[in-house]
Scaffold this motif. Structure first.
Motif, PDB file in Angstrom:
ATOM      1  N   ASP A  64     -27.833  61.914  30.416  1.00  0.00           N
ATOM      2  CA  ASP A  64     -26.475  61.466  30.107  1.00  0.00           C
ATOM      3  C   ASP A  64     -26.295  61.279  28.602  1.00  0.00           C
ATOM      4  OD1 ASP A  64     -25.781  61.481  32.787  1.00  0.00           O
ATOM      5  OD2 ASP A  64     -26.143  59.337  33.064  1.00  0.00           O
ATOM      6  N   GLN A  65     -27.353  60.856  27.920  1.00  0.00           N
ATOM      7  CA  GLN A  65     -27.281  60.673  26.469  1.00  0.00           C
ATOM      8  C   GLN A  65     -27.043  62.007  25.765  1.00  0.00           C
ATOM      9  OE1 GLN A  65     -30.670  58.783  24.656  1.00  0.00           O
ATOM     10  NE2 GLN A  65     -30.004  59.316  22.595  1.00  0.00           N
ATOM     11  N   ILE A  66     -27.722  63.057  26.221  1.00  0.00           N
ATOM     12  CA  ILE A  66     -27.537  64.385  25.622  1.00  0.00           C
ATOM     13  C   ILE A  66     -26.096  64.850  25.846  1.00  0.00           C
ATOM     14  CG2 ILE A  66     -28.230  66.817  25.751  1.00  0.00           C
ATOM     15  CD1 ILE A  66     -30.348  65.087  24.410  1.00  0.00           C
ATOM     16  N   ILE A  67     -25.581  64.659  27.049  1.00  0.00           N
ATOM     17  CA  ILE A  67     -24.193  65.043  27.349  1.00  0.00           C
ATOM     18  C   ILE A  67     -23.234  64.269  26.454  1.00  0.00           C
ATOM     19  CG2 ILE A  67     -22.367  64.998  29.096  1.00  0.00           C
ATOM     20  CD1 ILE A  67     -24.568  65.551  31.179  1.00  0.00           C
ATOM     21  N   THR A  68     -23.467  62.984  26.290  1.00  0.00           N
ATOM     22  CA  THR A  68     -22.609  62.153  25.446  1.00  0.00           C
ATOM     23  C   THR A  68     -22.645  62.619  23.995  1.00  0.00           C
ATOM     24  OG1 THR A  68     -22.889  60.245  26.899  1.00  0.00           O
ATOM     25  CG2 THR A  68     -22.177  59.792  24.645  1.00  0.00           C
ATOM     26  N   ILE A  92     -14.861  66.015  23.099  1.00  0.00           N
ATOM     27  CA  ILE A  92     -14.449  66.283  24.472  1.00  0.00           C
ATOM     28  C   ILE A  92     -14.446  64.967  25.230  1.00  0.00           C
ATOM     29  CG2 ILE A  92     -15.048  67.464  26.622  1.00  0.00           C
ATOM     30  CD1 ILE A  92     -16.514  69.554  24.906  1.00  0.00           C
ATOM     31  N   GLY A  93     -13.464  64.772  26.076  1.00  0.00           N
ATOM     32  CA  GLY A  93     -13.371  63.552  26.877  1.00  0.00           C
ATOM     33  C   GLY A  93     -14.342  63.555  28.048  1.00  0.00           C
ATOM     34  N   ASN A  94     -14.238  62.562  28.896  1.00  0.00           N
ATOM     35  CA  ASN A  94     -15.155  62.377  30.024  1.00  0.00           C
ATOM     36  C   ASN A  94     -14.814  63.228  31.243  1.00  0.00           C
ATOM     37  OD1 ASN A  94     -16.704  60.482  28.675  1.00  0.00           O
ATOM     38  ND2 ASN A  94     -15.362  58.808  29.284  1.00  0.00           N
ATOM     39  N   TYR A  95     -13.790  64.013  31.179  1.00  0.00           N
ATOM     40  CA  TYR A  95     -13.310  64.759  32.339  1.00  0.00           C
ATOM     41  C   TYR A  95     -14.119  66.013  32.660  1.00  0.00           C
ATOM     42  CZ  TYR A  95     -11.121  67.259  28.476  1.00  0.00           C
ATOM     43  OH  TYR A  95     -10.912  67.931  27.307  1.00  0.00           O
ATOM     44  N   GLU A  96     -15.068  66.408  31.824  1.00  0.00           N
ATOM     45  CA  GLU A  96     -15.787  67.665  32.035  1.00  0.00           C
ATOM     46  C   GLU A  96     -17.291  67.493  32.159  1.00  0.00           C
ATOM     47  OE1 GLU A  96     -14.436  71.479  30.464  1.00  0.00           O
ATOM     48  OE2 GLU A  96     -13.428  70.288  28.916  1.00  0.00           O
ATOM     49  N   ASP A  97     -17.759  66.326  32.511  1.00  0.00           N
ATOM     50  CA  ASP A  97     -19.202  66.069  32.518  1.00  0.00           C
ATOM     51  C   ASP A  97     -19.987  67.058  33.371  1.00  0.00           C
ATOM     52  OD1 ASP A  97     -18.603  63.988  30.859  1.00  0.00           O
ATOM     53  OD2 ASP A  97     -19.550  62.445  32.078  1.00  0.00           O
ATOM     54  N   ASP A  98     -19.516  67.367  34.567  1.00  0.00           N
ATOM     55  CA  ASP A  98     -20.256  68.284  35.440  1.00  0.00           C
ATOM     56  C   ASP A  98     -20.332  69.684  34.836  1.00  0.00           C
ATOM     57  OD1 ASP A  98     -20.678  66.262  37.280  1.00  0.00           O
ATOM     58  OD2 ASP A  98     -18.993  66.853  38.552  1.00  0.00           O
ATOM     59  N   ASN A  99     -19.229  70.156  34.288  1.00  0.00           N
ATOM     60  CA  ASN A  99     -19.201  71.465  33.640  1.00  0.00           C
ATOM     61  C   ASN A  99     -20.129  71.473  32.429  1.00  0.00           C
ATOM     62  OD1 ASN A  99     -18.276  74.138  33.015  1.00  0.00           O
ATOM     63  ND2 ASN A  99     -16.832  73.253  31.553  1.00  0.00           N
ATOM     64  N   LEU A 100     -20.081  70.437  31.617  1.00  0.00           N
ATOM     65  CA  LEU A 100     -20.933  70.363  30.431  1.00  0.00           C
ATOM     66  C   LEU A 100     -22.402  70.280  30.812  1.00  0.00           C
ATOM     67  CD1 LEU A 100     -18.836  67.959  28.196  1.00  0.00           C
ATOM     68  CD2 LEU A 100     -18.998  70.454  28.053  1.00  0.00           C
ATOM     69  N   GLN A 101     -22.700  69.570  31.896  1.00  0.00           N
ATOM     70  CA  GLN A 101     -24.087  69.489  32.377  1.00  0.00           C
ATOM     71  C   GLN A 101     -24.601  70.896  32.687  1.00  0.00           C
ATOM     72  OE1 GLN A 101     -25.821  66.382  33.524  1.00  0.00           O
ATOM     73  NE2 GLN A 101     -27.651  67.557  33.950  1.00  0.00           N
ATOM     74  N   CYS A 102     -23.815  71.689  33.389  1.00  0.00           N
ATOM     75  CA  CYS A 102     -24.213  73.056  33.737  1.00  0.00           C
ATOM     76  C   CYS A 102     -24.378  73.919  32.486  1.00  0.00           C
ATOM     77  CB  CYS A 102     -23.187  73.689  34.672  1.00  0.00           C
ATOM     78  SG  CYS A 102     -23.151  72.981  36.313  1.00  0.00           S
ATOM     79  N   ILE A 103     -23.439  73.805  31.560  1.00  0.00           N
ATOM     80  CA  ILE A 103     -23.502  74.598  30.332  1.00  0.00           C
ATOM     81  C   ILE A 103     -24.741  74.234  29.526  1.00  0.00           C
ATOM     82  CG2 ILE A 103     -22.395  74.945  28.078  1.00  0.00           C
ATOM     83  CD1 ILE A 103     -19.686  74.750  29.536  1.00  0.00           C
ATOM     84  N   LEU A 104     -25.009  72.936  29.377  1.00  0.00           N
ATOM     85  CA  LEU A 104     -26.166  72.494  28.596  1.00  0.00           C
ATOM     86  C   LEU A 104     -27.474  72.883  29.266  1.00  0.00           C
ATOM     87  CD1 LEU A 104     -24.762  69.055  27.459  1.00  0.00           C
ATOM     88  CD2 LEU A 104     -25.457  70.914  25.928  1.00  0.00           C
ATOM     89  N   GLU A 105     -27.555  72.764  30.588  1.00  0.00           N
ATOM     90  CA  GLU A 105     -28.774  73.153  31.306  1.00  0.00           C
ATOM     91  C   GLU A 105     -29.033  74.650  31.159  1.00  0.00           C
ATOM     92  OE1 GLU A 105     -28.334  71.700  35.303  1.00  0.00           O
ATOM     93  OE2 GLU A 105     -28.906  69.652  34.724  1.00  0.00           O
ATOM     94  N   ALA A 106     -27.988  75.460  31.316  1.00  0.00           N
ATOM     95  CA  ALA A 106     -28.150  76.912  31.169  1.00  0.00           C
ATOM     96  C   ALA A 106     -28.556  77.263  29.739  1.00  0.00           C
ATOM     97  CB  ALA A 106     -26.858  77.622  31.556  1.00  0.00           C
ATOM     98  N   SER A 107     -27.976  76.586  28.768  1.00  0.00           N
ATOM     99  CA  SER A 107     -28.322  76.845  27.369  1.00  0.00           C
ATOM    100  C   SER A 107     -29.767  76.466  27.096  1.00  0.00           C
ATOM    101  CB  SER A 107     -27.380  76.062  26.446  1.00  0.00           C
ATOM    102  OG  SER A 107     -26.070  76.553  26.562  1.00  0.00           O
ATOM    103  N   GLU A 108     -30.182  75.318  27.617  1.00  0.00           N
ATOM    104  CA  GLU A 108     -31.564  74.891  27.440  1.00  0.00           C
ATOM    105  C   GLU A 108     -32.530  75.883  28.078  1.00  0.00           C
ATOM    106  OE1 GLU A 108     -34.174  70.864  28.043  1.00  0.00           O
ATOM    107  OE2 GLU A 108     -32.826  71.452  29.666  1.00  0.00           O
TER     108      GLU A 108
END
Length: 102
Positions: free
Chosen positions: A5-9, A17-33
């Motif tokens: 959650d800290q990385i997403i934040t 970016i606001g808090n409305y896209e956390d799930d999408n950002l999680q997927c994007i960050l995981e795929a990027s990693e």
């Protein structure tokens, strides 16, 4: 690897970016990693600042629908991380011979 959650934040703060896209950002960050681990080797995103920066940059390109430009624009950084990983795997034995660490 786990995108915390800290990385997403941190990424949301950077991208404003606001808090409305956390799930999408999680997927994007995981795929990027995962993509960068394949290209550069395994790094800890929480403690390796250069790796985290590269993951964030790739995620930014994905978020802005410009992923096709990422590899070209960041090739030198990708190569540098790959070299860092490769060099960290080489050790020298007592005879001065190079030995690849397992």
């Amino acid at each position: 690897m786990a995108i915390t959650d800290q990385i997403i934040t941190e990424f949301k703060d950077r991208m404003r970016i606001g808090n409305y896209e956390d799930d999408n950002l999680q997927c994007i960050l995981e795929a990027s990693e995962q993509d960068l681990i394949i290209k550069c080797g395994e790094f800890n995103i929480s403690s390796h600042l250069v790796f985290r920066e590269l993951v964030f940059e790739r995620a930014r390109y994905v978020y802005n629908d410009a992923l096709e430009f990422f590899n070209t624009n960041f090739q030198s950084q990708i190569n540098a991380l790959g070299m860092e990983k490769a060099l960290s795997a080489i050790q020298v034995d007592e005879n001065g011979d190079e030995v690849v660490a397992e």
